[in-house]
Design a protein around this motif. Sequence first.
Motif, PDB file in Angstrom:
ATOM      1  N   THR A 115      -2.740  -9.920  -2.684  1.00  0.00           N
ATOM      2  CA  THR A 115      -3.925 -10.781  -2.631  1.00  0.00           C
ATOM      3  C   THR A 115      -4.223 -11.349  -4.014  1.00  0.00           C
ATOM      4  O   THR A 115      -3.757 -10.823  -5.021  1.00  0.00           O
ATOM      5  N   ALA A 116      -5.030 -12.407  -4.036  1.00  0.00           N
ATOM      6  CA  ALA A 116      -5.395 -13.031  -5.312  1.00  0.00           C
ATOM      7  C   ALA A 116      -6.387 -12.168  -6.088  1.00  0.00           C
ATOM      8  O   ALA A 116      -6.416 -12.201  -7.323  1.00  0.00           O
ATOM      9  N   ILE A 117      -7.201 -11.418  -5.366  1.00  0.00           N
ATOM     10  CA  ILE A 117      -8.153 -10.487  -5.994  1.00  0.00           C
ATOM     11  C   ILE A 117      -8.018  -9.128  -5.317  1.00  0.00           C
ATOM     12  O   ILE A 117      -7.540  -9.041  -4.177  1.00  0.00           O
ATOM     13  N   ALA A 118      -8.430  -8.085  -5.992  1.00  0.00           N
ATOM     14  CA  ALA A 118      -8.318  -6.736  -5.432  1.00  0.00           C
ATOM     15  C   ALA A 118      -9.204  -6.600  -4.193  1.00  0.00           C
ATOM     16  O   ALA A 118     -10.323  -7.103  -4.158  1.00  0.00           O
ATOM     17  N   LEU A 119      -8.656  -5.930  -3.180  1.00  0.00           N
ATOM     18  CA  LEU A 119      -9.409  -5.691  -1.956  1.00  0.00           C
ATOM     19  C   LEU A 119     -10.086  -4.328  -2.000  1.00  0.00           C
ATOM     20  O   LEU A 119      -9.597  -3.403  -2.644  1.00  0.00           O
ATOM     21  N   LYS A 120     -11.189  -4.217  -1.286  1.00  0.00           N
ATOM     22  CA  LYS A 120     -11.877  -2.931  -1.151  1.00  0.00           C
ATOM     23  C   LYS A 120     -11.100  -2.086  -0.152  1.00  0.00           C
ATOM     24  O   LYS A 120     -10.373  -2.613   0.686  1.00  0.00           O
ATOM     25  N   ASP A 121     -11.310  -0.780  -0.219  1.00  0.00           N
ATOM     26  CA  ASP A 121     -10.623   0.132   0.695  1.00  0.00           C
ATOM     27  C   ASP A 121     -10.905  -0.206   2.155  1.00  0.00           C
ATOM     28  O   ASP A 121     -10.011  -0.115   3.001  1.00  0.00           O
ATOM     29  N   THR A 138       1.539   4.210  14.568  1.00  0.00           N
ATOM     30  CA  THR A 138       0.485   5.211  14.575  1.00  0.00           C
ATOM     31  C   THR A 138      -0.405   4.996  13.354  1.00  0.00           C
ATOM     32  O   THR A 138      -1.625   4.999  13.455  1.00  0.00           O
ATOM     33  N   THR A 139       0.225   4.793  12.218  1.00  0.00           N
ATOM     34  CA  THR A 139      -0.489   4.633  10.954  1.00  0.00           C
ATOM     35  C   THR A 139       0.258   3.655  10.058  1.00  0.00           C
ATOM     36  O   THR A 139       1.483   3.648  10.030  1.00  0.00           O
ATOM     37  N   LEU A 140      -0.489   2.865   9.331  1.00  0.00           N
ATOM     38  CA  LEU A 140       0.072   2.003   8.296  1.00  0.00           C
ATOM     39  C   LEU A 140      -0.669   2.305   7.003  1.00  0.00           C
ATOM     40  O   LEU A 140      -1.893   2.205   6.948  1.00  0.00           O
ATOM     41  N   LYS A 141       0.077   2.699   6.000  1.00  0.00           N
ATOM     42  CA  LYS A 141      -0.499   2.969   4.679  1.00  0.00           C
ATOM     43  C   LYS A 141      -0.243   1.741   3.814  1.00  0.00           C
ATOM     44  O   LYS A 141       0.906   1.396   3.561  1.00  0.00           O
ATOM     45  N   ILE A 142      -1.331   1.093   3.375  1.00  0.00           N
ATOM     46  CA  ILE A 142      -1.190  -0.143   2.599  1.00  0.00           C
ATOM     47  C   ILE A 142      -1.667   0.073   1.169  1.00  0.00           C
ATOM     48  O   ILE A 142      -2.720   0.648   0.939  1.00  0.00           O
ATOM     49  N   THR A 143      -0.871  -0.440   0.238  1.00  0.00           N
ATOM     50  CA  THR A 143      -1.310  -0.512  -1.150  1.00  0.00           C
ATOM     51  C   THR A 143      -1.602  -1.975  -1.449  1.00  0.00           C
ATOM     52  O   THR A 143      -1.018  -2.869  -0.842  1.00  0.00           O
ATOM     53  N   ASN A 144      -2.495  -2.199  -2.377  1.00  0.00           N
ATOM     54  CA  ASN A 144      -2.895  -3.560  -2.725  1.00  0.00           C
ATOM     55  C   ASN A 144      -2.262  -3.952  -4.051  1.00  0.00           C
ATOM     56  O   ASN A 144      -2.301  -3.207  -5.018  1.00  0.00           O
ATOM     57  N   LYS A 145      -1.644  -5.117  -4.066  1.00  0.00           N
ATOM     58  CA  LYS A 145      -1.068  -5.677  -5.291  1.00  0.00           C
ATOM     59  C   LYS A 145      -1.767  -7.013  -5.528  1.00  0.00           C
ATOM     60  O   LYS A 145      -1.866  -7.826  -4.613  1.00  0.00           O
ATOM     61  N   VAL A 146      -2.249  -7.213  -6.724  1.00  0.00           N
ATOM     62  CA  VAL A 146      -2.964  -8.445  -7.059  1.00  0.00           C
ATOM     63  C   VAL A 146      -2.000  -9.438  -7.698  1.00  0.00           C
ATOM     64  O   VAL A 146      -1.277  -9.108  -8.639  1.00  0.00           O
ATOM     65  N   ASP A 147      -1.994 -10.670  -7.148  1.00  0.00           N
ATOM     66  CA  ASP A 147      -1.175 -11.758  -7.663  1.00  0.00           C
ATOM     67  C   ASP A 147      -2.004 -13.043  -7.566  1.00  0.00           C
ATOM     68  O   ASP A 147      -2.036 -13.672  -6.509  1.00  0.00           O
ATOM     69  N   SER A 149      -1.508 -15.936  -8.383  1.00  0.00           N
ATOM     70  CA  SER A 149      -0.767 -17.170  -8.098  1.00  0.00           C
ATOM     71  C   SER A 149      -0.779 -17.545  -6.617  1.00  0.00           C
ATOM     72  O   SER A 149      -0.480 -18.684  -6.274  1.00  0.00           O
ATOM     73  N   ILE A 150      -1.129 -16.613  -5.720  1.00  0.00           N
ATOM     74  CA  ILE A 150      -1.150 -16.968  -4.289  1.00  0.00           C
ATOM     75  C   ILE A 150      -2.434 -17.701  -3.919  1.00  0.00           C
ATOM     76  O   ILE A 150      -2.567 -18.160  -2.791  1.00  0.00           O
ATOM     77  N   LEU A 151      -3.370 -17.805  -4.866  1.00  0.00           N
ATOM     78  CA  LEU A 151      -4.619 -18.553  -4.754  1.00  0.00           C
ATOM     79  C   LEU A 151      -5.649 -17.937  -3.813  1.00  0.00           C
ATOM     80  O   LEU A 151      -6.832 -17.952  -4.086  1.00  0.00           O
ATOM     81  N   GLY A 152      -5.241 -17.396  -2.703  1.00  0.00           N
ATOM     82  CA  GLY A 152      -6.143 -16.784  -1.729  1.00  0.00           C
ATOM     83  C   GLY A 152      -5.351 -16.347  -0.523  1.00  0.00           C
ATOM     84  O   GLY A 152      -4.148 -16.588  -0.421  1.00  0.00           O
ATOM     85  N   GLY A 153      -6.017 -15.696   0.426  1.00  0.00           N
ATOM     86  CA  GLY A 153      -5.326 -15.199   1.614  1.00  0.00           C
ATOM     87  C   GLY A 153      -4.618 -13.898   1.321  1.00  0.00           C
ATOM     88  O   GLY A 153      -4.872 -13.240   0.308  1.00  0.00           O
ATOM     89  N   VAL A 154      -3.715 -13.522   2.228  1.00  0.00           N
ATOM     90  CA  VAL A 154      -3.006 -12.246   2.107  1.00  0.00           C
ATOM     91  C   VAL A 154      -1.534 -12.439   2.465  1.00  0.00           C
ATOM     92  O   VAL A 154      -1.214 -13.131   3.427  1.00  0.00           O
ATOM     93  N   VAL A 155      -0.673 -11.825   1.679  1.00  0.00           N
ATOM     94  CA  VAL A 155       0.739 -11.709   2.028  1.00  0.00           C
ATOM     95  C   VAL A 155       0.946 -10.231   2.316  1.00  0.00           C
ATOM     96  O   VAL A 155       0.734  -9.390   1.449  1.00  0.00           O
ATOM     97  N   LEU A 156       1.351  -9.920   3.544  1.00  0.00           N
ATOM     98  CA  LEU A 156       1.540  -8.531   3.949  1.00  0.00           C
ATOM     99  C   LEU A 156       3.030  -8.256   4.119  1.00  0.00           C
ATOM    100  O   LEU A 156       3.715  -8.952   4.866  1.00  0.00           O
ATOM    101  N   GLN A 157       3.526  -7.254   3.402  1.00  0.00           N
ATOM    102  CA  GLN A 157       4.936  -6.861   3.464  1.00  0.00           C
ATOM    103  C   GLN A 157       5.005  -5.436   3.991  1.00  0.00           C
ATOM    104  O   GLN A 157       4.483  -4.511   3.370  1.00  0.00           O
ATOM    105  N   VAL A 158       5.640  -5.272   5.161  1.00  0.00           N
ATOM    106  CA  VAL A 158       5.840  -3.950   5.751  1.00  0.00           C
ATOM    107  C   VAL A 158       7.304  -3.866   6.170  1.00  0.00           C
ATOM    108  O   VAL A 158       7.718  -4.557   7.102  1.00  0.00           O
ATOM    109  N   GLY A 159       8.066  -3.074   5.436  1.00  0.00           N
ATOM    110  CA  GLY A 159       9.500  -2.994   5.720  1.00  0.00           C
ATOM    111  C   GLY A 159      10.137  -4.357   5.574  1.00  0.00           C
ATOM    112  O   GLY A 159       9.977  -5.031   4.556  1.00  0.00           O
ATOM    113  N   ASP A 160      10.831  -4.802   6.608  1.00  0.00           N
ATOM    114  CA  ASP A 160      11.505  -6.100   6.589  1.00  0.00           C
ATOM    115  C   ASP A 160      10.605  -7.245   7.037  1.00  0.00           C
ATOM    116  O   ASP A 160      11.010  -8.404   6.995  1.00  0.00           O
ATOM    117  N   ILE A 161       9.415  -6.910   7.494  1.00  0.00           N
ATOM    118  CA  ILE A 161       8.505  -7.934   8.021  1.00  0.00           C
ATOM    119  C   ILE A 161       7.571  -8.415   6.910  1.00  0.00           C
ATOM    120  O   ILE A 161       6.953  -7.621   6.209  1.00  0.00           O
TER     121      ILE A 161
END
Length: 182
Positions: A115-121, A138-147, A149-161
């Motif tokens: 994300t462009a800015i850090a997200l809350k838990d 069953t469960t997805l554990k997500i970590t947040n990476k701030v970038d 340059s993406i300007l806004g929105g979310v890029v979600l990477q889970v495995g190959d998706i």
Amino acid sequence: MALSREEIAARYSKALFEYSEDAKVLDEVHDEMNVLLQVTKANPKVIQLLADPILNKVEKKEFLDTLTQGASVETKGFLKFLVEYGRFNDFIDIIEAFDVRYNESKNIADGTAITAIALKDEELDKIAKAYAKKYGLTTLKITNKVDPSILGGVVLQVGDIRIDGSIKTKLQEIREQLIENK
């Protein structure tokens, strides 16, 4: 012929997984091994000590008993097995491979939300639950990476998706459409 680190990790993690599953203590062993994984990553000298060929096995096992006080019989037994066969140098690789097996068996995945800015838990949790529901996890554990340059929105990477909902990508798509329509 010597085995590669990956082959060693695959064999030993499979053995640990099946041993723990048969003993019906898979979750307990998983939790204990991950605590030990964090300890060894924070203190690499633990692995150096337990992998040191100069120290005798009795001393190593005594140190292990102190380190694993309160751990299950299965966890202690596996760690002593690694010491006995001189494989403690591969401990981190083995437990990381064990985690992959465990997560696959429990339908758990890890991902990164860029994300462009850090997200809350709470926001990360909401994204994780929605994705997990959509993809049958069953469960997805997500970590947040701030970038930024993406300007806004979310890029979600889970495995190959990869789901790219960034403003930067949307703008690029609009630009390409405009160029095509000229």
